[in-house]
Scaffold this motif. Structure first.
Motif, PDB file in Angstrom:
ATOM      1  N   PHE A  22       0.833  -1.204  -0.222  1.00 48.35           N
ATOM      2  CA  PHE A  22       0.133  -0.052   0.023  1.00 48.35           C
ATOM      3  C   PHE A  22       0.891   1.209  -0.068  1.00 48.35           C
ATOM      4  CE2 PHE A  22       0.399  -1.838   4.289  1.00 48.35           C
ATOM      5  CZ  PHE A  22       0.707  -0.928   4.908  1.00 48.35           C
ATOM      6  N   TRP A  23       0.453   2.450  -0.541  1.00 49.87           N
ATOM      7  CA  TRP A  23       1.117   3.496  -0.473  1.00 49.87           C
ATOM      8  C   TRP A  23       1.178   4.280   0.631  1.00 49.87           C
ATOM      9  CZ3 TRP A  23      -1.646   8.673  -1.043  1.00 49.87           C
ATOM     10  CH2 TRP A  23      -0.754   9.725  -1.660  1.00 49.87           C
ATOM     11  N   VAL A  24       2.416   4.623   0.990  1.00 52.31           N
ATOM     12  CA  VAL A  24       2.602   5.410   2.196  1.00 52.31           C
ATOM     13  C   VAL A  24       3.384   6.653   1.802  1.00 52.31           C
ATOM     14  CG1 VAL A  24       2.371   3.534   3.633  1.00 52.31           C
ATOM     15  CG2 VAL A  24       4.571   4.085   2.667  1.00 52.31           C
ATOM     16  N   ASP A  25       3.531   7.533   2.977  1.00 51.55           N
ATOM     17  CA  ASP A  25       4.340   8.895   3.048  1.00 51.55           C
ATOM     18  C   ASP A  25       5.907   7.984   2.914  1.00 51.55           C
ATOM     19  OD1 ASP A  25       2.423  10.684   2.909  1.00 51.55           O
ATOM     20  OD2 ASP A  25       2.394  10.685   5.041  1.00 51.55           O
ATOM     21  N   CYS A  26       6.758   8.832   2.174  1.00 53.77           N
ATOM     22  CA  CYS A  26       8.139   8.378   2.141  1.00 53.77           C
ATOM     23  C   CYS A  26       8.909   8.990   3.450  1.00 53.77           C
ATOM     24  CB  CYS A  26       8.585   9.026   0.889  1.00 53.77           C
ATOM     25  SG  CYS A  26       8.267   8.472  -0.711  1.00 53.77           S
ATOM     26  N   VAL A  27       9.529   7.981   3.918  1.00 52.54           N
ATOM     27  CA  VAL A  27      10.334   8.242   5.161  1.00 52.54           C
ATOM     28  C   VAL A  27      11.689   7.783   5.047  1.00 52.54           C
ATOM     29  CG1 VAL A  27      10.537   7.868   7.472  1.00 52.54           C
ATOM     30  CG2 VAL A  27       8.230   7.928   6.486  1.00 52.54           C
ATOM     31  N   ALA A  28      12.538   8.718   5.326  1.00 50.46           N
ATOM     32  CA  ALA A  28      14.093   8.276   4.917  1.00 50.46           C
ATOM     33  C   ALA A  28      14.702   7.324   5.990  1.00 50.46           C
ATOM     34  CB  ALA A  28      15.060   9.505   5.273  1.00 50.46           C
ATOM     35  N   GLY A  29      15.060   6.060   5.510  1.00 53.42           N
ATOM     36  CA  GLY A  29      15.776   5.103   6.051  1.00 53.42           C
ATOM     37  C   GLY A  29      14.567   3.796   6.554  1.00 53.42           C
ATOM     38  N   ALA A  30      13.498   4.175   6.196  1.00 52.80           N
ATOM     39  CA  ALA A  30      12.084   3.007   6.283  1.00 52.80           C
ATOM     40  C   ALA A  30      12.328   2.028   5.472  1.00 52.80           C
ATOM     41  CB  ALA A  30      10.936   3.799   6.082  1.00 52.80           C
ATOM     42  N   ASP A  31      11.943   0.872   5.607  1.00 54.35           N
ATOM     43  CA  ASP A  31      11.777  -0.326   4.910  1.00 54.35           C
ATOM     44  C   ASP A  31      10.457  -0.085   3.837  1.00 54.35           C
ATOM     45  OD1 ASP A  31      11.965  -2.956   3.961  1.00 54.35           O
ATOM     46  OD2 ASP A  31      11.123  -3.867   5.452  1.00 54.35           O
ATOM     47  N   GLN A  32      10.809   0.475   2.728  1.00 51.70           N
ATOM     48  CA  GLN A  32       9.887   0.965   1.753  1.00 51.70           C
ATOM     49  C   GLN A  32      10.311   0.492   0.268  1.00 51.70           C
ATOM     50  OE1 GLN A  32       9.400   5.088   2.618  1.00 51.70           O
ATOM     51  NE2 GLN A  32       7.603   4.607   4.092  1.00 51.70           N
ATOM     52  N   THR A  76       7.549   5.750 -15.534  1.00 51.79           N
ATOM     53  CA  THR A  76       8.494   5.109 -14.327  1.00 51.79           C
ATOM     54  C   THR A  76       9.948   4.517 -15.003  1.00 51.79           C
ATOM     55  OG1 THR A  76       6.461   4.256 -13.174  1.00 51.79           O
ATOM     56  CG2 THR A  76       8.503   3.260 -12.747  1.00 51.79           C
ATOM     57  N   TYR A  77      10.939   4.877 -14.196  1.00 51.11           N
ATOM     58  CA  TYR A  77      12.347   4.680 -14.607  1.00 51.11           C
ATOM     59  C   TYR A  77      13.143   4.053 -13.718  1.00 51.11           C
ATOM     60  CZ  TYR A  77      12.712   9.367 -12.835  1.00 51.11           C
ATOM     61  OH  TYR A  77      12.759  10.442 -11.987  1.00 51.11           O
ATOM     62  N   PHE A  78      12.594   3.980 -12.266  1.00 52.64           N
ATOM     63  CA  PHE A  78      13.482   3.048 -11.421  1.00 52.64           C
ATOM     64  C   PHE A  78      12.483   2.678 -10.401  1.00 52.64           C
ATOM     65  CE2 PHE A  78      17.238   6.157 -12.184  1.00 52.64           C
ATOM     66  CZ  PHE A  78      18.054   5.151 -12.683  1.00 52.64           C
ATOM     67  N   VAL A  79      12.904   1.426  -9.789  1.00 45.36           N
ATOM     68  CA  VAL A  79      12.004   0.824  -8.861  1.00 45.36           C
ATOM     69  C   VAL A  79      12.924   0.359  -7.685  1.00 45.36           C
ATOM     70  CG1 VAL A  79      10.341  -1.070  -8.022  1.00 45.36           C
ATOM     71  CG2 VAL A  79      10.131   0.156 -10.033  1.00 45.36           C
ATOM     72  N   LYS A  80      12.662   0.490  -6.349  1.00 49.49           N
ATOM     73  CA  LYS A  80      13.711   0.228  -5.323  1.00 49.49           C
ATOM     74  C   LYS A  80      12.834  -0.909  -4.440  1.00 49.49           C
ATOM     75  CE  LYS A  80      17.182   1.182  -1.745  1.00 49.49           C
ATOM     76  NZ  LYS A  80      17.911   2.197  -1.171  1.00 49.49           N
ATOM     77  N   ALA A  81      13.324  -2.164  -4.113  1.00 44.20           N
ATOM     78  CA  ALA A  81      12.497  -2.831  -3.180  1.00 44.20           C
ATOM     79  C   ALA A  81      13.196  -2.515  -1.773  1.00 44.20           C
ATOM     80  CB  ALA A  81      12.786  -4.319  -3.461  1.00 44.20           C
ATOM     81  N   GLY A  82      12.212  -2.625  -0.594  1.00 44.72           N
ATOM     82  CA  GLY A  82      12.637  -2.605   0.763  1.00 44.72           C
ATOM     83  C   GLY A  82      13.505  -3.955   0.891  1.00 44.72           C
ATOM     84  N   SER A  83      13.134  -4.786   1.903  1.00 47.73           N
ATOM     85  CA  SER A  83      13.451  -5.732   2.410  1.00 47.73           C
ATOM     86  C   SER A  83      13.117  -7.006   1.674  1.00 47.73           C
ATOM     87  CB  SER A  83      13.608  -6.009   3.934  1.00 47.73           C
ATOM     88  OG  SER A  83      12.099  -6.158   4.383  1.00 47.73           O
ATOM     89  N   ILE A  84      11.936  -6.901   0.952  1.00 51.21           N
ATOM     90  CA  ILE A  84      11.132  -7.989   0.238  1.00 51.21           C
ATOM     91  C   ILE A  84      11.361  -7.935  -1.254  1.00 51.21           C
ATOM     92  CG2 ILE A  84       8.976  -9.343  -0.063  1.00 51.21           C
ATOM     93  CD1 ILE A  84       8.198  -8.279   2.886  1.00 51.21           C
ATOM     94  N   LYS A  85      11.772  -8.968  -1.851  1.00 51.95           N
ATOM     95  CA  LYS A  85      11.803  -9.023  -3.302  1.00 51.95           C
ATOM     96  C   LYS A  85      10.563  -8.900  -4.106  1.00 51.95           C
ATOM     97  CE  LYS A  85      13.248 -12.317  -7.160  1.00 51.95           C
ATOM     98  NZ  LYS A  85      13.621 -13.723  -7.155  1.00 51.95           N
TER      99      LYS A  85
END
Length: 169
Positions: A69-79, A112-121
């Protein structure tokens, strides 16, 4: 959150069962029971909450299973972070929270030109056009890795839209 919804649903069903049982016990003289027309349904429609807020920053959130789900971006968060020219937030970034594998979210984020995963593939699906034909490509996004997608990878296809995110094992 799901546990709270499930508990609320069980309470509502138990209340309805009690009313029906009480009406049966009173017989034909039981007062009629009406359901408030403003009450929301207990049936899940799989529509993403806060679609209007997302649309205001250039995202179209369609549906999913509640694990992405969509969330506010937080620096250093697992997002999960998605970078797109169509996103009107600072740095053209949108963030998503993933709460387990087998997550699914249908959405539309053009250019869209980049996607970065958090801790899950993740698997990210993008659509574009090449030689007058629609093209659909799946990208494997490894945990913690910023992955180029769409036009940076296939420049002849032009801008591509992110249409689906899935969390995978």
């Amino acid at each position: 959150m799901r546990a709270k919804r499930a508990f609320s649903a069980v309470c509502a069903l138990m209340t309805a069962a009690f009313v029906v049982t009480a009406a049966d016990a009173l017989g034909a003289d039981a007062p009629a029971v009406s359901v408030d027309a403003g009450q929301s349904s207990l049936v899940e429609d799989y529509q993403h909450p806060n679609k209007e807020g997302a649309a205001a920053v250039g995202l179209t959130l369609k549906n999913g299973n509640g694990k992405i789900f969509w969330v506010d971006c937080v620096a250093g968060a697992d997002q999960v972070t998605v970078e797109s020219d169509s996103i009107t937030t600072p740095n053209h970034v949108a963030c998503f929270k993933v709460v387990g594998i087998d997550g699914y979210l249908a959405l539309e984020i053009p250019s869209t030109y980049f996607v970065k995963a958090g801790s899950i593939k993740l698997t990210a699906t993008l659509t574009g056009r090449a030689n007058g034909q629609d093209v659909k490509r799946d990208y494997s996004i490894k945990p913690g890795q910023l992955t180029p997608v769409g036009e940076p990878v296939y420049p002849d296809e032009g801008p591509a839209a992110l249409v689906e995110l899935r969390s995978v094992a």
